[in-house]
Design a protein around this motif. Sequence first.
Motif, short mmCIF file in Angstrom:
data_model
loop_
_atom_site.label_atom_id
_atom_site.label_comp_id
_atom_site.label_asym_id
_atom_site.label_seq_id
_atom_site.Cartn_x
_atom_site.Cartn_y
_atom_site.Cartn_z
N GLY A 40 -2.51 5.12 -1.55
CA GLY A 40 -3.48 4.08 -1.84
C GLY A 40 -2.83 2.76 -2.22
N GLU A 57 0.85 -1.18 0.00
CA GLU A 57 0.00 0.00 0.00
C GLU A 57 0.89 1.23 0.00
OE1 GLU A 57 -4.25 1.25 1.80
OE2 GLU A 57 -2.92 0.11 3.12
N ASP A 79 -11.45 -3.08 -1.43
CA ASP A 79 -10.58 -3.38 -0.30
C ASP A 79 -11.05 -4.65 0.42
OD1 ASP A 79 -8.91 -3.42 1.92
OD2 ASP A 79 -9.05 -1.26 2.27
#
Length: 414
Positions: free
Chosen positions: A56, A52, A226
């Motif tokens: 993002g 990550e 996610d």
Amino acid sequence: MPHTEERLHLTLDDQIATRYLPVPFDVPRGAPSVSVQLSYDTSAGVIDLGCEGASGWRGWSGGARDRFTITAEAATPGYLPGELEPGTWQVILGLHKVPATGLDVRLRIACPAVEQPEREREAPPQPRQVRGSERNLPAPAGLRWYAGDFHAHTVHSDGSLSISELAATAVRAGLDFLAVTDHNTVSHHAHLPRVGAAHGITLLPGQEVTTARGHANAFGDIGWIDFREPADTWVAEVERRGGVLSINHPIDGDCAWQHPLTALPAALEHWHISWFRDLTSTAPWAFHQRWDPGAVLLGGSDFHSPDHGYALGTPTTWVAAEDDSPEAILAGVRAGRTAISVGVGEDRVPRPLHTPILLRVEEDLLAIDAEGLVLADAEGRRRRITDSYERLPASWGSGRLHLQDATRRVLAIA
């Protein structure tokens, strides 16, 4: 930060605290690239790998890789290339299997990278021998039935084929479209239009949202979902962004669906390759009766490698759509215009032009190339099909209708 090394001893307590352990590191302004190398005793446990960025998600390779590189122009398959934003990044370690004695893990992080990202292999376009839509199955006005597979993987996660090689394989299987659904990443999405055009097949963008408690396919060019969020969030986000979410292989081994849901998604991967282990199994029907009876049923081979012994299109999902674009295919799914066929003969070779199929077309129920098979409904009613093209009223039977052979192997689902 030219080079740093992290040594961790991971335990069951770490896994209980979080399935996805972040290991932070800093990326300075103007950094051209970053590389990460993971090492541990792979005979003792399984640690997944992801990343990550400061702004993002940058990618995931699960347990398929032990390293990755990201640059502005290129990245290891499974990861997104692009300028490296300065700030705190995180290596994400998925604590999939941790032994009772714990696991020693070493991370080497280099910025700039010490390795170049690998390049994907390109396969030459295949000459078309057959295309499922050439079967010209009866369809509502303005629509055509297209043959496809809603579940497949590439080197962007744990598949063995590049996107180009997978596309060539789908063409040989006679498919009109193929959903590419790599795990917890959308790094493959940017390549699909070009590769699909080169091979003459529609490559539908997808991602398999993958956790230890169940998997789901999010279809459409809708951005990353996610997997660390609750499954209810997946349902809401995919719907909000205009995609389609399908629960995958809901009763398969250690990948069965366990997430609680307050709202069920639109689709269900009712027929997964695992059903091919025993086509007489009634477990999928038992699950379906306790799920949403209005869910759109899909089929997926979950193809990873030719070495696994089954082909793309096992099973084959047919979608009645205006054309074979990703948008039209997904519109057909949303409208519930799907049918599933076994897709292959006894030799396990895909035969989309000849497999028995069961279709609902307006006021009719059509059994095609099904002479000698048995039509069954959800309440156990059965009748023999006596013609190669048999038309019945759409009101016949209740629930999900399917075709069986004499040994009660399922060959098609309406």
